[in-house]
Design a protein around this motif. Structure first.
Motif, PDB file in Angstrom:
ATOM      1  N   VAL A 272     -11.951 -14.550   2.182  1.00  0.00           N
ATOM      2  CA  VAL A 272     -10.667 -13.998   2.624  1.00  0.00           C
ATOM      3  C   VAL A 272      -9.563 -14.406   1.646  1.00  0.00           C
ATOM      4  O   VAL A 272      -8.737 -13.583   1.249  1.00  0.00           O
ATOM      5  N   ALA A 273      -9.569 -15.682   1.240  1.00  0.00           N
ATOM      6  CA  ALA A 273      -8.557 -16.167   0.292  1.00  0.00           C
ATOM      7  C   ALA A 273      -8.668 -15.443  -1.043  1.00  0.00           C
ATOM      8  O   ALA A 273      -7.654 -15.067  -1.644  1.00  0.00           O
ATOM      9  N   ALA A 274      -9.884 -15.236  -1.522  1.00  0.00           N
ATOM     10  CA  ALA A 274     -10.084 -14.524  -2.794  1.00  0.00           C
ATOM     11  C   ALA A 274      -9.613 -13.080  -2.684  1.00  0.00           C
ATOM     12  O   ALA A 274      -9.016 -12.537  -3.621  1.00  0.00           O
ATOM     13  N   SER A 275      -9.853 -12.469  -1.544  1.00  0.00           N
ATOM     14  CA  SER A 275      -9.400 -11.097  -1.318  1.00  0.00           C
ATOM     15  C   SER A 275      -7.871 -11.019  -1.309  1.00  0.00           C
ATOM     16  O   SER A 275      -7.278 -10.104  -1.892  1.00  0.00           O
ATOM     17  N   ARG A 276      -7.246 -11.990  -0.657  1.00  0.00           N
ATOM     18  CA  ARG A 276      -5.777 -12.024  -0.633  1.00  0.00           C
ATOM     19  C   ARG A 276      -5.213 -12.267  -2.026  1.00  0.00           C
ATOM     20  O   ARG A 276      -4.206 -11.663  -2.412  1.00  0.00           O
ATOM     21  N   LEU A 277      -5.866 -13.126  -2.802  1.00  0.00           N
ATOM     22  CA  LEU A 277      -5.427 -13.381  -4.165  1.00  0.00           C
ATOM     23  C   LEU A 277      -5.555 -12.121  -5.018  1.00  0.00           C
ATOM     24  O   LEU A 277      -4.632 -11.762  -5.758  1.00  0.00           O
ATOM     25  N   ARG A 278      -6.692 -11.440  -4.897  1.00  0.00           N
ATOM     26  CA  ARG A 278      -6.883 -10.193  -5.645  1.00  0.00           C
ATOM     27  C   ARG A 278      -5.790  -9.184  -5.295  1.00  0.00           C
ATOM     28  O   ARG A 278      -5.188  -8.570  -6.177  1.00  0.00           O
ATOM     29  N   ALA A 279      -5.501  -9.032  -4.008  1.00  0.00           N
ATOM     30  CA  ALA A 279      -4.476  -8.077  -3.579  1.00  0.00           C
ATOM     31  C   ALA A 279      -3.099  -8.459  -4.129  1.00  0.00           C
ATOM     32  O   ALA A 279      -2.336  -7.585  -4.565  1.00  0.00           O
ATOM     33  N   ALA A 280      -2.791  -9.747  -4.146  1.00  0.00           N
ATOM     34  CA  ALA A 280      -1.499 -10.193  -4.678  1.00  0.00           C
ATOM     35  C   ALA A 280      -1.396  -9.931  -6.178  1.00  0.00           C
ATOM     36  O   ALA A 280      -0.348  -9.506  -6.670  1.00  0.00           O
ATOM     37  N   ILE A 281      -2.474 -10.166  -6.894  1.00  0.00           N
ATOM     38  CA  ILE A 281      -2.465  -9.906  -8.342  1.00  0.00           C
ATOM     39  C   ILE A 281      -2.371  -8.409  -8.610  1.00  0.00           C
ATOM     40  O   ILE A 281      -1.657  -7.980  -9.526  1.00  0.00           O
ATOM     41  N   GLU A 282      -3.051  -7.604  -7.815  1.00  0.00           N
ATOM     42  CA  GLU A 282      -2.949  -6.154  -7.973  1.00  0.00           C
ATOM     43  C   GLU A 282      -1.524  -5.675  -7.698  1.00  0.00           C
ATOM     44  O   GLU A 282      -1.030  -4.761  -8.368  1.00  0.00           O
ATOM     45  N   GLU A 283      -0.853  -6.285  -6.729  1.00  0.00           N
ATOM     46  CA  GLU A 283       0.541  -5.935  -6.450  1.00  0.00           C
ATOM     47  C   GLU A 283       1.439  -6.325  -7.626  1.00  0.00           C
ATOM     48  O   GLU A 283       2.356  -5.589  -7.978  1.00  0.00           O
ATOM     49  N   THR A 284       1.151  -7.452  -8.245  1.00  0.00           N
ATOM     50  CA  THR A 284       1.888  -7.857  -9.435  1.00  0.00           C
ATOM     51  C   THR A 284       1.694  -6.831 -10.550  1.00  0.00           C
ATOM     52  O   THR A 284       2.653  -6.442 -11.217  1.00  0.00           O
ATOM     53  N   ALA A 285       0.469  -6.393 -10.737  1.00  0.00           N
ATOM     54  CA  ALA A 285       0.185  -5.382 -11.763  1.00  0.00           C
ATOM     55  C   ALA A 285       0.939  -4.085 -11.471  1.00  0.00           C
ATOM     56  O   ALA A 285       1.490  -3.464 -12.389  1.00  0.00           O
ATOM     57  N   ALA A 286       0.978  -3.690 -10.217  1.00  0.00           N
ATOM     58  CA  ALA A 286       1.699  -2.465  -9.848  1.00  0.00           C
ATOM     59  C   ALA A 286       3.193  -2.613 -10.134  1.00  0.00           C
ATOM     60  O   ALA A 286       3.834  -1.667 -10.618  1.00  0.00           O
ATOM     61  N   ALA A 287       3.737  -3.792  -9.846  1.00  0.00           N
ATOM     62  CA  ALA A 287       5.158  -4.028 -10.129  1.00  0.00           C
ATOM     63  C   ALA A 287       5.419  -3.993 -11.629  1.00  0.00           C
ATOM     64  O   ALA A 287       6.433  -3.438 -12.078  1.00  0.00           O
ATOM     65  N   LEU A 288       4.519  -4.585 -12.415  1.00  0.00           N
ATOM     66  CA  LEU A 288       4.674  -4.541 -13.870  1.00  0.00           C
ATOM     67  C   LEU A 288       4.551  -3.116 -14.395  1.00  0.00           C
ATOM     68  O   LEU A 288       5.313  -2.710 -15.280  1.00  0.00           O
ATOM     69  N   ALA A 289       3.605  -2.366 -13.861  1.00  0.00           N
ATOM     70  CA  ALA A 289       3.404  -0.981 -14.313  1.00  0.00           C
ATOM     71  C   ALA A 289       4.631  -0.123 -14.043  1.00  0.00           C
ATOM     72  O   ALA A 289       4.964   0.766 -14.832  1.00  0.00           O
ATOM     73  N   GLY A 290       5.308  -0.409 -12.947  1.00  0.00           N
ATOM     74  CA  GLY A 290       6.510   0.346 -12.608  1.00  0.00           C
ATOM     75  C   GLY A 290       7.782  -0.285 -13.143  1.00  0.00           C
ATOM     76  O   GLY A 290       8.875   0.214 -12.865  1.00  0.00           O
TER      77      GLY A 290
END
Length: 119
Positions: A10-28
């Motif tokens: 669960v923690a790894a999944s939450r970390l992955r989602a947070a990093i993906e959100e960071t990538a989305a913010a950087l992309a935009g």
């Protein structure tokens, strides 16, 4: 009935989602979104549980989440480097440099390529 996922997965999944959100913010190039997500990433990192023995299935799921998080982190690194280059080129075109120093040493030091990922 299906077993709940171990805390590590669960923690790894939450970390992955947070990093993906960071990538989305950087992309935009969305600074507000990036700053807001910083607190989420910190919380997720603080909430990673201690290591415990996992079943083979749980280890496979954890491995998948970690690999996806690594992929998202590589995307963040590429996007961050590209965004830094855009900022640097824009400032160069205006005759300005990065940082607060009168010299341009800050621009040379800011590459976005010094973070090493480990999971």
């Amino acid at each position: 009935m299906k077993e709940p996922l171990p805390d590590a997965v669960v923690a790894a999944s939450r970390l992955r989602a947070a990093i993906e959100e960071t990538a989305a913010a950087l992309a935009g190039a969305d600074l507000q979104r990036l700053l807001a997500n910083d607190a989420v990433v910190r919380k997720v990192l603080n909430d990673i549980p201690p290591s415990v023995p996992l079943s083979a299935d749980a280890r496979a799921r954890l491995r998948h989440e970690v690999e996806e998080a690594q992929s998202a982190m590589r995307r963040c690194r590429r996007l961050g480097a590209a965004l830094t280059d855009v900022v640097r080129f824009t400032l160069d075109a205006q005759g300005q440099g990065l940082g607060y120093e009168p010299s341009r040493t800050a621009a040379k030091a800011l590459t976005g390529r010094t973070f090493n990922e480990r999971a």
